[in-house]
Motif scaffolding. Structure first.
Motif, PDB file in Angstrom:
ATOM      1  N   PRO A  55       0.679  -1.238  -0.227  1.00  0.00           N
ATOM      2  CA  PRO A  55       0.488   0.081   0.049  1.00  0.00           C
ATOM      3  C   PRO A  55       0.916   1.054   0.647  1.00  0.00           C
ATOM      4  O   PRO A  55       0.424   2.523  -0.790  1.00  0.00           O
ATOM      5  N   GLN A  58       1.776   2.418  -3.560  1.00  0.00           N
ATOM      6  CA  GLN A  58       0.688   2.939  -4.561  1.00  0.00           C
ATOM      7  C   GLN A  58       0.575   3.997  -3.801  1.00  0.00           C
ATOM      8  O   GLN A  58      -0.041   5.186  -4.504  1.00  0.00           O
ATOM      9  N   ARG A  59       0.343   5.000  -2.374  1.00  0.00           N
ATOM     10  CA  ARG A  59       0.025   5.284  -1.962  1.00  0.00           C
ATOM     11  C   ARG A  59       0.804   7.001  -1.919  1.00  0.00           C
ATOM     12  O   ARG A  59       0.563   7.892  -2.913  1.00  0.00           O
TER      13      ARG A  59
END
Length: 574
Positions: A55, A58-59
């Motif tokens: 994640p 992605q962030r």
């Protein structure tokens, strides 16, 4: 087994021990660690395809997992990562190199750095592990972390800019590197080779430059129809940002431009129209200066939608460093092109048409420099008229390239004329040449093939110093590569040359050539010669047509070496 055992630690025992302490499943614990890590973590396979992103990746990048996984990295980063797979050395590079599209929020003010390391299982490489971190700019641009990100970018530039000694290629590499990392549009203009290089910041009239490269972000394609293309001549209007940059030798940045201000800042009306169509509102003009002299200019442009504040002071410093390094590569390419051009002109001047043969011999010749931008060699040919209607045909090839090879070629050609005037048989001419050349320690070795045409006696007498065999062409028969006794190249001082004779029949053509005609990199010489022997050539027609057909049948578009050809046909009186 005790979890503290070193062997168990090497097998991942620490995870199992930690899971036992926390009352969790080891697989669940490892998954939670990667998913909740404060830094980005990604896996790539051996084909450089995204296979996993946590994640944080992605962030930080603004790219969801479904947009990344399965996609293949482009050439911008593939070369660096292939080196990591090959040698196992960890390397850093900008994250923007790894992404399919740029993320506007992570431009130069918030750079992301990727650390790539080879991933191995049981001693076998299985892919790459990528760690992604942010490098926040500090108020002081000399902050260590900010400087590290800048050096990472410059190191990446050093690997990708200046990979050849071709000016156009080097400029294209520079333009492609800046887009979309540093700008939405980049153009590079250089002083043409025939123009005098100006001192940086010398002032005076604005010179005319030649556009050598253009790079644009994907969202600008189709919106820059008015922009000048590579090969076109550029003249910057006085007072524009580009003209001020050239006059002062210093970068000029202008931001948040209104359409009216953009018209005054752009290089010319056509460029201003292209900028307006693309939504450009920020320009950065940076001189390309090498060894204290101006050789061109790098122009960067940004659109308001991607960079509302335009170019910062840090951007200017970074681009200036980048331009300085790239300018050295461009200048090296200019100097190389100039020196090789001089060598090529020298060789063409020295390699005049061969001497006039006797009327009983038809002759045609060709010389083609290498297709790789004037890699001049020492190929040469000659004919020498001898008594009793005989003509000596000569084909030689000095080892190496450049001015030195061309000069040695001229020297050996002069020696050949002198020794041949003694009317010695071919193998003794080679022996004398070998002795004369070997006396000069700095002389380059050379191959040489001699063919003495004697139409009155209807025979060829041939001798070779390490040269490829001549081709004998007879109507309605396959090309024959003659078996000539071959001694060492000239200049070794070893001697040992022999000669052979062959019948000279009416209508036959003897063709001498250098290795550039047949040799191909990575190919066995027997296969190369077989390609020549398999040609179907017009033996009975004009010799110039025969040579043209030979070159069409064998020469690739970009020949790797110089090519010299000499064809002779006897006129035998009945």
């Amino acid at each position: 087994m005790d979890p503290a055992d070193p062997d168990r630690r090497a097998d991942g025992g620490l995870i199992e021990a930690a899971a036992a302490e926390l009352g969790a499943d080891p697989v669940d614990l490892l998954s939670a660690l990667t998913d909740q890590a404060p830094f980005g973590l990604a896996l790539l396979d051996l084909r450089l395809r995204w296979r996993y992103v946590n994640p944080a990746v992605q962030r930080l990048t603004g790219h969801p997992a479904e947009q990344l996984t399965g996609s293949v990295l482009g050439p911008r980063s593939a070369r660096t990562l292939e080196r990591v797979l090959a040698d196992g050395r960890t390397r850093t590079l900008p994250v923007s190199d790894l992404l399919p599209l740029p993320h506007p929020g992570d431009r130069a003010r918030r750079p992301l750095t990727a650390v790539a390391r080879r991933l191995e299982l049981h001693g076998r490489p299985v892919g790459l592990v990528i760690a992604v971190t942010t490098v926040e700019p500090a108020p002081d641009r000399h902050d260590l972390e900010h400087a590290r990100a800048r050096l990472t970018l410059l190191d990446a530039a050093a690997e990708r800019i200046g990979t050849t000694l071709d000016i156009g290629t080097t400029c294209t590499e520079l333009a492609d590197f800046t887009v979309p990392r540093l700008a939405d549009l980049a153009t590079i203009d250089v002083l043409p080779p025939e123009a005098a290089v100006r001192d940086s910041g010398a002032g005076g009239s604005v010179p005319r430059l030649r556009r050598t490269a253009v790079a644009r972000a994907p969202h600008l394609r189709g919106r820059l129809a008015e922009l000048a293309l590579p090969g076109e001549s550029i003249r910057y209007l006085p007072g524009t940002a580009a003209a001020r940059c050239l006059a002062t030798g210093k970068p000029v940045a202008v931001n948040q431009l209104t359409p009216q201000e953009l018209t005054g800042a752009a290089a010319d009306p056509a460029t201003a129209a292209a900028y307006r169509a693309a939504g450009v509102d920020a320009l950065l003009e940076v001189p390309l200066t090498a060894r204290g002299q101006l050789i061109g200019m790098l122009s960067l442009a940004r659109t308001g939608e991607a960079s509302p504040s335009g170019f910062t002071d840090d951007d200017v410093v970074l681009v200036q460093d980048l331009a300085g390094r790239a300018a050295l590569s461009i200048d090296n390419a200019r100097r190389y092109t100039r020196s090789q051009g001089i060598a090529l002109e020298l060789q063409r001047a020295l390699l005049a048409e061969p001497g006039s043969p006797h009327p009983n011999l038809e002759l045609a010749s060709r010389y083609l420099p290498s297709g790789t931008s004037s890699v001049v060699g020492g190929d040469w040919y000659e004919t020498v008229r001898l008594p009793f209607g005989r003509t000596l045909l000569v084909m030689g090839d000095v080892m190496g390239h450049g001015v030195e090879a061309a000069v040695d070629m001229s020297s050996y050609r002069s020696m050949l004329r002198y020794v041949a005037s003694m009317d010695l048989p071919p193998h003794r001419i080679l022996r004398q040449l070998d002795h004369l050349i070997s006396e000069n320690e700095s002389a380059r070795p050379a191959t040489c093939l001699l063919a003495l045409a004697d139409p009155a006696r209807q025979r060829w007498t041939l001798s070779s110093a390490g040269h490829l065999p001549p081709a004998l062409l007879t109507a309605d028969r396959p090309i024959e590569l003659l078996d000539v006794p071959t001694g060492p190249p000239l200049g070794t001082g070893l001697g040992g040359y022999e000669q052979t004779t062959r019948e000279l029949a009416p209508g036959q053509v003897l063709m001498l050539y250098t290795d550039g005609l047949v040799e191909r990199r990575g190919e066995d010489i027997d296969a190369s010669l077989a390609r020549l022997a398999g040609l179907h050539l017009p033996v009975g027609g004009d010799l110039d047509d025969l040579l043209d057909a030979t070159l069409r049948g064998l020469t690739p578009q970009d020949a790797e070496d110089d090519i010299a050809l000499l064809a002779a046909r006897a006129r035998i009186r009945s």
